[in-house]
Design a protein around this motif. Structure first.
Motif, PDB file in Angstrom:
ATOM      1  N   THR A  61       0.799  -1.226   0.000  1.00  0.00           N
ATOM      2  CA  THR A  61       0.000   0.000   0.000  1.00  0.00           C
ATOM      3  C   THR A  61       0.831   1.276   0.000  1.00  0.00           C
ATOM      4  O   THR A  61       0.336   2.327  -0.422  1.00  0.00           O
ATOM      5  N   VAL A  62       2.086   1.206   0.462  1.00  0.00           N
ATOM      6  CA  VAL A  62       2.897   2.416   0.571  1.00  0.00           C
ATOM      7  C   VAL A  62       4.135   2.369  -0.313  1.00  0.00           C
ATOM      8  O   VAL A  62       4.487   3.371  -0.946  1.00  0.00           O
ATOM      9  N   MET A  63       4.781   1.215  -0.399  1.00  0.00           N
ATOM     10  CA  MET A  63       6.072   1.134  -1.081  1.00  0.00           C
ATOM     11  C   MET A  63       6.014   0.516  -2.472  1.00  0.00           C
ATOM     12  O   MET A  63       7.042   0.267  -3.078  1.00  0.00           O
ATOM     13  N   ASN A  64       4.815   0.285  -2.986  1.00  0.00           N
ATOM     14  CA  ASN A  64       4.709  -0.227  -4.343  1.00  0.00           C
ATOM     15  C   ASN A  64       3.397   0.244  -4.944  1.00  0.00           C
ATOM     16  O   ASN A  64       2.353   0.163  -4.311  1.00  0.00           O
ATOM     17  N   SER A  65       3.448   0.721  -6.166  1.00  0.00           N
ATOM     18  CA  SER A  65       2.264   1.309  -6.794  1.00  0.00           C
ATOM     19  C   SER A  65       1.348   0.274  -7.431  1.00  0.00           C
ATOM     20  O   SER A  65       0.210   0.584  -7.768  1.00  0.00           O
ATOM     21  N   ASP A  66       1.827  -0.963  -7.602  1.00  0.00           N
ATOM     22  CA  ASP A  66       1.001  -1.968  -8.270  1.00  0.00           C
ATOM     23  C   ASP A  66       0.551  -3.098  -7.350  1.00  0.00           C
ATOM     24  O   ASP A  66       0.079  -4.133  -7.800  1.00  0.00           O
ATOM     25  N   GLY A  67       0.677  -2.909  -6.030  1.00  0.00           N
ATOM     26  CA  GLY A  67       0.155  -3.880  -5.085  1.00  0.00           C
ATOM     27  C   GLY A  67       1.029  -5.086  -4.854  1.00  0.00           C
ATOM     28  O   GLY A  67       0.630  -6.005  -4.138  1.00  0.00           O
ATOM     29  N   ARG A  68       2.241  -5.129  -5.421  1.00  0.00           N
ATOM     30  CA  ARG A  68       3.119  -6.277  -5.199  1.00  0.00           C
ATOM     31  C   ARG A  68       3.807  -6.156  -3.834  1.00  0.00           C
ATOM     32  O   ARG A  68       4.095  -5.066  -3.378  1.00  0.00           O
ATOM     33  N   ALA A  69       4.061  -7.309  -3.208  1.00  0.00           N
ATOM     34  CA  ALA A  69       4.688  -7.327  -1.883  1.00  0.00           C
ATOM     35  C   ALA A  69       6.203  -7.289  -2.000  1.00  0.00           C
ATOM     36  O   ALA A  69       6.922  -8.069  -1.375  1.00  0.00           O
ATOM     37  N   VAL A  70       6.682  -6.358  -2.814  1.00  0.00           N
ATOM     38  CA  VAL A  70       8.119  -6.150  -3.009  1.00  0.00           C
ATOM     39  C   VAL A  70       8.364  -4.653  -2.943  1.00  0.00           C
ATOM     40  O   VAL A  70       7.691  -3.880  -3.622  1.00  0.00           O
ATOM     41  N   PRO A  71       9.286  -4.187  -2.100  1.00  0.00           N
ATOM     42  CA  PRO A  71       9.501  -2.745  -2.000  1.00  0.00           C
ATOM     43  C   PRO A  71      10.060  -2.158  -3.281  1.00  0.00           C
ATOM     44  O   PRO A  71      10.973  -2.710  -3.888  1.00  0.00           O
ATOM     45  N   ASP A  72       9.493  -1.037  -3.685  1.00  0.00           N
ATOM     46  CA  ASP A  72       9.968  -0.291  -4.847  1.00  0.00           C
ATOM     47  C   ASP A  72      11.144   0.567  -4.390  1.00  0.00           C
ATOM     48  O   ASP A  72      11.011   1.399  -3.492  1.00  0.00           O
ATOM     49  N   ALA A  73      12.307   0.383  -5.011  1.00  0.00           N
ATOM     50  CA  ALA A  73      13.516   1.094  -4.581  1.00  0.00           C
ATOM     51  C   ALA A  73      13.323   2.609  -4.562  1.00  0.00           C
ATOM     52  O   ALA A  73      13.900   3.303  -3.722  1.00  0.00           O
ATOM     53  N   ALA A  74      12.501   3.130  -5.470  1.00  0.00           N
ATOM     54  CA  ALA A  74      12.286   4.569  -5.531  1.00  0.00           C
ATOM     55  C   ALA A  74      11.452   5.084  -4.361  1.00  0.00           C
ATOM     56  O   ALA A  74      11.433   6.286  -4.082  1.00  0.00           O
ATOM     57  N   ARG A  75      10.767   4.173  -3.668  1.00  0.00           N
ATOM     58  CA  ARG A  75       9.888   4.594  -2.581  1.00  0.00           C
ATOM     59  C   ARG A  75      10.425   4.268  -1.194  1.00  0.00           C
ATOM     60  O   ARG A  75       9.875   4.729  -0.195  1.00  0.00           O
ATOM     61  N   THR A  76      11.484   3.475  -1.106  1.00  0.00           N
ATOM     62  CA  THR A  76      11.962   3.067   0.210  1.00  0.00           C
ATOM     63  C   THR A  76      12.581   4.231   0.990  1.00  0.00           C
ATOM     64  O   THR A  76      12.373   4.335   2.206  1.00  0.00           O
ATOM     65  N   ASP A  77      13.353   5.096   0.328  1.00  0.00           N
ATOM     66  CA  ASP A  77      13.957   6.223   1.040  1.00  0.00           C
ATOM     67  C   ASP A  77      12.898   7.186   1.575  1.00  0.00           C
ATOM     68  O   ASP A  77      12.963   7.590   2.742  1.00  0.00           O
ATOM     69  N   PRO A  78      11.907   7.598   0.758  1.00  0.00           N
ATOM     70  CA  PRO A  78      10.851   8.447   1.318  1.00  0.00           C
ATOM     71  C   PRO A  78      10.072   7.769   2.439  1.00  0.00           C
ATOM     72  O   PRO A  78       9.709   8.411   3.430  1.00  0.00           O
ATOM     73  N   TYR A  79       9.840   6.468   2.304  1.00  0.00           N
ATOM     74  CA  TYR A  79       9.127   5.738   3.355  1.00  0.00           C
ATOM     75  C   TYR A  79       9.924   5.787   4.657  1.00  0.00           C
ATOM     76  O   TYR A  79       9.371   6.071   5.731  1.00  0.00           O
ATOM     77  N   ARG A  80      11.219   5.473   4.579  1.00  0.00           N
ATOM     78  CA  ARG A  80      12.074   5.475   5.768  1.00  0.00           C
ATOM     79  C   ARG A  80      12.071   6.844   6.441  1.00  0.00           C
ATOM     80  O   ARG A  80      11.900   6.944   7.670  1.00  0.00           O
ATOM     81  N   ALA A  81      12.242   7.895   5.666  1.00  0.00           N
ATOM     82  CA  ALA A  81      12.290   9.244   6.227  1.00  0.00           C
ATOM     83  C   ALA A  81      10.955   9.632   6.862  1.00  0.00           C
ATOM     84  O   ALA A  81      10.913  10.189   7.963  1.00  0.00           O
ATOM     85  N   ASN A  82       9.859   9.331   6.162  1.00  0.00           N
ATOM     86  CA  ASN A  82       8.537   9.706   6.672  1.00  0.00           C
ATOM     87  C   ASN A  82       8.175   8.932   7.932  1.00  0.00           C
ATOM     88  O   ASN A  82       7.615   9.491   8.879  1.00  0.00           O
ATOM     89  N   LYS A  83       8.484   7.631   7.936  1.00  0.00           N
ATOM     90  CA  LYS A  83       8.128   6.807   9.085  1.00  0.00           C
ATOM     91  C   LYS A  83       8.894   7.265  10.327  1.00  0.00           C
ATOM     92  O   LYS A  83       8.328   7.369  11.419  1.00  0.00           O
ATOM     93  N   CYS A  84      10.192   7.525  10.174  1.00  0.00           N
ATOM     94  CA  CYS A  84      10.978   8.000  11.316  1.00  0.00           C
ATOM     95  C   CYS A  84      10.489   9.363  11.801  1.00  0.00           C
ATOM     96  O   CYS A  84      10.452   9.630  13.010  1.00  0.00           O
ATOM     97  N   ALA A  85      10.104  10.218  10.851  1.00  0.00           N
ATOM     98  CA  ALA A  85       9.658  11.567  11.212  1.00  0.00           C
ATOM     99  C   ALA A  85       8.342  11.541  11.985  1.00  0.00           C
ATOM    100  O   ALA A  85       8.056  12.460  12.769  1.00  0.00           O
TER     101      ALA A  85
END
Length: 216
Positions: A61-85
């Protein structure tokens, strides 16, 4: 998209425990808070360990735009920063009754393999609160309300470096190696620690040299 996410999660929940084998259960979100108290700063080493199902939900739901259970490399850095913040909103750190802000200084995101070909999620966030030079004994309280509604391991550890700790309700070493090795004898009754308190003051040179950081 919502239906595509719900159906796999329900299917995962119906699999036998032997197939989905995160030590504390496949729905759990586990957290560790390790505080290092020094004369001029307090450092918080914070770790989140998400089991297979919450990790699956985050990735689809957050790290992949097509619903696959594999993190999208382009979204992992924003996810990490947002989650910590987001985490400090549910922290409460006070020294001598005065609130202290925790600023993010470092972070890391990993996806350790879980069972049945699924991934888990491990997020590490490091925070720091500055202190003026310590000249007298002080009290410290820390509360953490993150993921309080979720079942999971909640562990707190505190150590001193250059200060002597007194009257604390927290242990000085991790029971779980920072959520990497859960003790089997505590799986059915994990720690549920959400607050700690202590007093501290400058230590003699011989005492401060024996203290270590709380990453153990």
């Amino acid at each position: 998209m919502l239906l595509l996410v719900i159906i796999p999660v329900v299917a995962l929940a119906l699999l036998p425990a032997a197939v989905l084998a995160h030590p504390l259960g496949n729905f759990t979100i586990n957290r560790y808070a390790g505080l290092l108290v020094q004369p001029n700063a307090i450092t918080l080493d914070y770790v989140i360990d998400m089991a297979e199902i919450p990790a699956y939900q985050e990735m689809t739901t957050v790290m992949n735009s097509d619903g696959r259970a594999v993190p999208d490399a382009a979204r992992t850095d924003p996810y990490r920063a947002n989650k910590c913040a987001q985490l400090p909103a549910k922290f409460s750190l006070a020294v001598n009754g005065a609130a202290r802000a925790l600023a993010l200084t470092d972070s890391a995101l990993e996806f350790p393999p879980g069972a049945a070909g699924l991934l888990t999620l491990r997020l590490t966030c490091t925070f720091r609160a500055e202190l003026e030079n310590l000249s007298a004994a002080r009290t410290l309280t820390f509360n953490d309300a993150n993921f309080s509604e979720r079942i999971g391991w909640r562990e707190m550890v505190v150590r001193g470096e250059g200060v002597a700790l007194r009257d604390t309700n927290a242990r000085t070493t991790s029971l779980s190696n920072r959520l990497r090795d859960y003790p089997t004898d505590l799986i059915n009754d994990p720690p549920r620690e959400s607050n700690l308190q202590l007093s501290f003051q400058l230590a003699a040179a011989s005492t401060s040299s024996s203290n270590a950081a709380p990453r153990t």
